[in-house]
Structure formats: structure tokens, C-alpha cells
Motif scaffolding. Structure first.
Motif, PDB file in Angstrom:
ATOM      1  N   ARG A 105       2.947   6.518  -5.828  1.00 23.81           N
ATOM      2  CA  ARG A 105       3.292   5.579  -6.031  1.00 23.81           C
ATOM      3  C   ARG A 105       4.162   4.773  -6.623  1.00 23.81           C
ATOM      4  O   ARG A 105       4.835   3.422  -6.928  1.00 23.81           O
ATOM      5  CB  ARG A 105       2.432   4.706  -4.803  1.00 23.81           C
ATOM      6  N   ASN A 146       3.223   8.061   1.119  1.00 24.32           N
ATOM      7  CA  ASN A 146       2.411   7.161   2.183  1.00 24.32           C
ATOM      8  C   ASN A 146       1.743   7.428   3.569  1.00 24.32           C
ATOM      9  O   ASN A 146       0.596   6.994   3.924  1.00 24.32           O
ATOM     10  CB  ASN A 146       3.528   6.200   3.329  1.00 24.32           C
ATOM     11  N   GLN A 160       7.992   6.616  -3.965  1.00 24.78           N
ATOM     12  CA  GLN A 160       7.014   6.070  -4.183  1.00 24.78           C
ATOM     13  C   GLN A 160       6.710   5.764  -3.181  1.00 24.78           C
ATOM     14  O   GLN A 160       4.845   5.321  -2.622  1.00 24.78           O
ATOM     15  CB  GLN A 160       7.542   4.337  -4.308  1.00 24.78           C
TER      16      GLN A 160
END
Ligand SMILES: Cc1cc2nc3c(=O)[nH]c(=O)nc-3n(C[C@H](O)[C@H](O)[C@H](O)COP(=O)(O)O)c2cc1C
Ligand code: SF4
Length: 390
Positions: A355, A368, A364
Motif C-alpha cells: 500500500r 485492499n 497500492q
């Protein structure tokens, strides 16, 4: 869909009746943030491009129609059903920043839309809405379409510009940002398809109309592509600030276990948090809501998405190039019951490093969904780890 009710060219006529700074001010007053995902204020972006030093006075307007995010298809529907409004918005953007050239970067897989889009541009030229004298105003603007080749990373605005320039689509270092130095080194505004459509609507209906929809920090309506385990998948329009529960209910999702908001790069929201709002200040999304039914194995979902990122990483930076493969291997080992708790913690740590250390939004955001699954469904995830390895 509100956008379908906007009277043709009303926004363009209203824009041309203002000076360019007035158009920028109108977009700023509307509070609109970009509909492509990052949520940058559109009026500010246009202002920065208008104020940037332009060699030879050349500036560009680019419509990002790459739409490669899994679970996102609202731009395809807009391009198929309301292409005039999108091109009208690009023309307004061109007028606002002092650009005479617009480029629509169309996702390679949307090649079947190309003939209709070209025909739309031809109609607009014939009607005097594009060309040397837009609507008799003396302002010159035209639009060309550039077809992508199927790389997800080319939706990232600097990779998109590299691709437009004929190079391999790899993200650039930023700064400089495209508004200062973009396509061919000229100030360039890159906006999402939906952003341009709403820009035309804002000029047609006024900044106040838009600003009074949604929340203080997330103004306006938003198109959402709703898919997954629902009875009625499709494109829905809601005011920003709508709860995830309302969206799922509208699409006929029953007993959903989770919703992946924001697509592959988004976050996995558990059912207990369905009261949360879709907005820039809470759960933000470029437009994807993927509903996960109660019977689904979330690690299977995570594996699918991590495989996508491992394949789509451009390979330029190590955290993303290596990290995605390592996370994919880790998920597969976890599903085979071959992971220890310590190795699971190492995966979390790797995801956190990706990230902060990846060069662009792809790397990045790639961890998630996995990280949110591990955080929100810890006991389910730990259930895949053999008792002796916990
Ligand atoms: C990997 C990656 C893919 C992206 N794909 C898209 C896309 O398909 N469409 C899009 O509008 N923005 C995409 N973006 C965001 C763009 O970089 C950029 O922020 C956006 O086009 C700006 O438009 P907006 O301000 O109107 O949202 C992507 C970003 C990343 C990191
Ligand atoms: S984060 Fe991934 S996609 Fe982005 S520059 Fe690095 S390797 Fe390429």
C-alpha cells in the motif's frame, strides 16, 4: 437516469455564454469530485490545467474510457446510450481550460462501440458542435478516439498518456501531474466518462442543483454498477451518501454476506456495516458494487481478484510485481490448509507494505480486498489454518 433527461446541448450553450473562468467556477461551485475513483475535485483540476503554462498554448482534454476495473460497467452504458452528453462535457472542458483537442481513450474490449462513437462525432461535426467554430462561438474543438489494447493499468492516467504517446502503458512518476505536463508535455485534463457527462448536466441545470444532491463533501448523484449475487444487476443512480444496504436492496440482493465496494481495488464491507454510506468520506468507489451471497467462499473471491492483479501489474516496481504473486501464493496455500498464523500475519504485513511502497494506485490498492477480508472475517479465515499451525 437523470443524465438521460438533460436537454441536448443545453450545457454547451450555457457554457459558451460564460467566459472559460465562469465555466470553471460553475464546476467548482457544484462541488463535483471525479467519478473515476480517486475523487479529485473536477473544478480544481480544470482550473489548474487552465492556469498551467502551456507550450505553444496547447492543452488537451482526455476522456478516460478505459473502464477496466472488474465490476465496473457504467461508463460502457453511458458511451452506448448517451455518447452526445459525454462529448458535450468534453467540449465544455475544452472551452474551460483553453484546449482545442480532445481524445477519448476507449477500452480495447469496447471496440464494438467504436463505429457508433465515430458516427456520433461525425454528426456533431455536421451539426457544428465540433470543429473550427463550435455552435457559432468561434471556439475550435474536435475529438478523436484512441483504442486501448486491454491493459488495466492503462486506466491510470499517466500510463494512459504513455499509451497515447505510443509507448508501453507504464505509470509515470508524479509530479509533474498531467494538469501541468501530460500528453506530449502539455497541460492535460484526464477525466472519467461519467465526470464529463455530469459536467454537461451541471452547466445545463446549474451548480446549485448538483450541490444540493448528496452530502456536503460528496455532492451530486453517482452511477453505480451493481453486480454479483443480485437478482437485478445493472447501472443504478443514487445520490452520494446512499447506504450500501439501499443499493443492494434496489438490485435485489438477499442475505448478502458482503459487498465489495470499489471493484477489485475496493474494499470488502461485511453485512454488519451495510449501513455505511457510499461517499468520498466513508466508503468511496469509482462505481462498482459487487454483492457477495451468503454461500460464497470469500477466499475464493480474494484469490480471483489477486490473480487479476498479479496478471495486470505492469512490473515496473517490486512491491507490486512481486507482492501480488506472493499474496496469490499465500491465498492458495491458505485455501489448501498449508498456511500458519505467522505466515498469515506476514501476508498482512506484505499487503501493508504494498500500500505504501507501490508506485501507482494499482499496487497500492491491490491488497485492499484481501486485507479487508482478513480483518472482517478473521474467524472464517483462521478456520482454513490447521489447528496445529494456529
Ligand atoms: C490501475 C488504475 C486503473 C484506473 N482505471 C481507470 C478507468 O478505467 N477509468 C477512470 O476514469 N479512471 C481510472 N483510474 C483513475 C485515473 O488514474 C484518474 O484518476 C481518473 O481518470 C481521473 O478522472 P476523474 O477525476 O474524473 O475521476 C485508474 C487508476 C488506476 C490506479
Ligand atoms: S504499482 Fe504495479 S502497476 Fe503500478 S507502477 Fe508499480 S508495478 Fe506497475
Amino acid at each position: 437516469m437523470t443524465l438521460a433527461t438533460i436537454e441536448a446541448e443545453q450545457g454547451l450553450r450555457a457554457a459558451l455564454a460564460l467566459d472559460p473562468a465562469g465555466v470553471v467556477a460553475t464546476i467548482r461551485e457544484s462541488g463535483m469530485k471525479g467519478r473515476g475513483g480517486a475523487g479529485f475535485p473536477t473544478g480544481l483540476k480544470w482550473q489548474l490545467a487552465a492556469e498551467a503554462v502551456a507550450p505553444d498554448g496547447v492543452r488537451y482534454v482526455v476522456c478516460n474510457a478505459d473502464e477496466g476495473e472488474p465490476g465496473t460497467f457504467k461508463d460502457r452504458v453511458l458511451l452506448a446510450e448517451l455518447p452526445d452528453l459525454v462529448f458535450e462535457g468534453m467540449t465544455i472542458g475544452g472551452y474551460a481550460i483553453g484546449s482545442h483537442e480532445g481524445i477519448c481513450y476507449l477500452r480495447g474490449e469496447y471496440v464494438y462501440l467504436l463505429a457508433d462513437l465515430e458516427a456520433c462525432l461525425e454528426r456533431r461535426r455536421a451539426a457544428g458542435l465540433l470543429g473550427p467554430d463550435v455552435a457559432g462561438s468561434g471556439f475550435a474543438f474536435d475529438i478523436t478516439i484512441h483504442l486501448g489494447s486491454g491493459a488495466y493499468v492503462c486506466g491510470e492516467e499517466t500510463a494512459l498518456i504513455e499509451s497515447l504517446e505510443g509507448r508501453r502503458g507504464e505509470p509515470r512518476n508524479r509530479p509533474p501531474f498531467p494538469v501541468v505536463s501530460g500528453f506530449r508535455g502539455a497541460p492535460t485534463v484526464v477525466n472519467n466518462v461519467e465526470t464529463f457527462a455530469w459536467a454537461a448536466a451541471i452547466l445545463a441545470r446549474g451548480a446549485d442543483w448538483f450541490a444540493h444532491i448528496g452530502t456536503d463533501r460528496s455532492t451530486g448523484p453517482k452511477l453505480l454498477s451493481v453486480s454479483g449475487d443480485v437478482q437485478r444487476p445493472g447501472v443504478y443512480e443514487f445520490p452520494l451518501g446512499v447506504s450500501i444496504a439501499e443499493v443492494i436492496e434496489a438490485a435485489g440482493g438477499h442475505d448478502a454476506k458482503a459487498a465489495i465496494v470499489g471493484g477489485a481495488a475496493g474494499t470488502c464491507v461485511p453485512a454488519r456495516d451495510f449501513g455505511r454510506a457510499i461517499s468520498y468520506e466513508d466508503v468511496s468507489t469509482g462505481g462498482a458494487v459487487i454483492v457477495v451471497g451468503p454461500w460464497r467462499d470469500l477466499l475464493e473471491v480474494a484469490e480471483n481478484l489477486q490473480w487479476f492483479f498479479a496478471n495486470e501489474s505492469c512490473g515496473q516496481c517490486t512491491p507490486c510485481r512481486v507482492g501480488n504473486v506472493k499474496l496469490l501464493e499465500g491465498i492458495r496455500a491458505l485455501r489448501r490448509g498449508e498456511l500458519t498464523v505467522q505466515q498469515l500475519e506476514d501476508m498482512v504485513s506484505l499487503g501493508q507494505t504494498m500500500r505504501i511502497a507501490s508506485k501507482c494506485g494499482l499496487g497500492q490498492a491491490a491488497p485492499n480486498v484481501l486485507l479487508s477480508i482478513i480483518e472482517n472475517y478473521r474467524s472464517e479465515v483462521l478456520g482454513h489454518i490447521p489447528v496445529g499451525a494456529r
